[in-house]
Design a protein around this motif. Structure first.
Motif, PDB file in Angstrom:
ATOM      1  N   MET A 260       0.851  -1.173   0.000  1.00 36.73           N
ATOM      2  CA  MET A 260       0.000   0.000   0.000  1.00 36.73           C
ATOM      3  C   MET A 260       0.900   1.239   0.000  1.00 36.73           C
ATOM      4  SD  MET A 260      -2.848   1.174   2.759  1.00 36.73           S
ATOM      5  CE  MET A 260      -4.306   0.491   2.033  1.00 36.73           C
ATOM      6  N   ALA A 261       0.500   2.217  -0.816  1.00 36.43           N
ATOM      7  CA  ALA A 261       1.279   3.444  -0.927  1.00 36.43           C
ATOM      8  C   ALA A 261       1.018   4.347   0.279  1.00 36.43           C
ATOM      9  CB  ALA A 261       0.907   4.184  -2.200  1.00 36.43           C
ATOM     10  N   ALA A 262       2.053   5.032   0.688  1.00 36.78           N
ATOM     11  CA  ALA A 262       1.917   5.983   1.791  1.00 36.78           C
ATOM     12  C   ALA A 262       1.314   7.279   1.267  1.00 36.78           C
ATOM     13  CB  ALA A 262       3.275   6.255   2.409  1.00 36.78           C
ATOM     14  N   ILE A 263       0.560   7.934   2.104  1.00 37.39           N
ATOM     15  CA  ILE A 263      -0.037   9.215   1.751  1.00 37.39           C
ATOM     16  C   ILE A 263       0.598  10.286   2.623  1.00 37.39           C
ATOM     17  CG2 ILE A 263      -2.161  10.574   1.745  1.00 37.39           C
ATOM     18  CD1 ILE A 263      -3.683   7.991   1.261  1.00 37.39           C
ATOM     19  N   ALA A 264       0.984  11.372   1.972  1.00 39.60           N
ATOM     20  CA  ALA A 264       1.581  12.487   2.702  1.00 39.60           C
ATOM     21  C   ALA A 264       0.774  13.740   2.414  1.00 39.60           C
ATOM     22  CB  ALA A 264       3.031  12.687   2.269  1.00 39.60           C
TER      23      ALA A 264
END
Length: 111
Positions: A1-5
């Motif tokens: 899962m991609a990280a969200i910033a």
């Protein structure tokens, strides 16, 4: 899962006016979207010939839509603009903003 910033960038009125001039005198939304899209394409390091897409919603009521005048709900359409990653990442911001201006809604252009 991609990280969200998430980040907040403060842009002064002078910086915004300068950005809008660089983008050919376009709207604040288009100028800022062009800058973000260009920076994102450069940061993602997409293959040069890859399709880059940005999507956003627009108010359909002002666009001659088929929404009845008495309709009480929201009237939003998802619109997208596409371009070749190389052109978006390294092209002139005025050109990138122009792509956003002519974004497509499905098979037709917004009026």
């Amino acid at each position: 899962m991609a990280a969200i910033a998430a980040s907040i960038f403060v842009i002064s009125n002078d910086q915004l006016a300068s950005l809008k001039r660089v983008c050919g005198g376009t709207s604040t939304f288009r100028a800022l979207s062009a800058l973000v899209w260009q920076c994102a394409c450069a940061a993602w390091r997409l293959p040069p010939d890859a399709e880059a897409r940005i999507s956003f919603s627009v108010n359909a009521r002002r666009r001659g839509s088929m929404i009845p005048v008495r309709y009480m709900g929201n009237g939003a359409l998802m619109v997208y603009a596409t371009g070749v990653a190389r052109d978006i990442a390294s092209g002139a911001l005025e050109h990138v903003a122009g792509r956003i201006r002519t974004g497509a809604v499905g098979d037709r252009l917004p009026s």
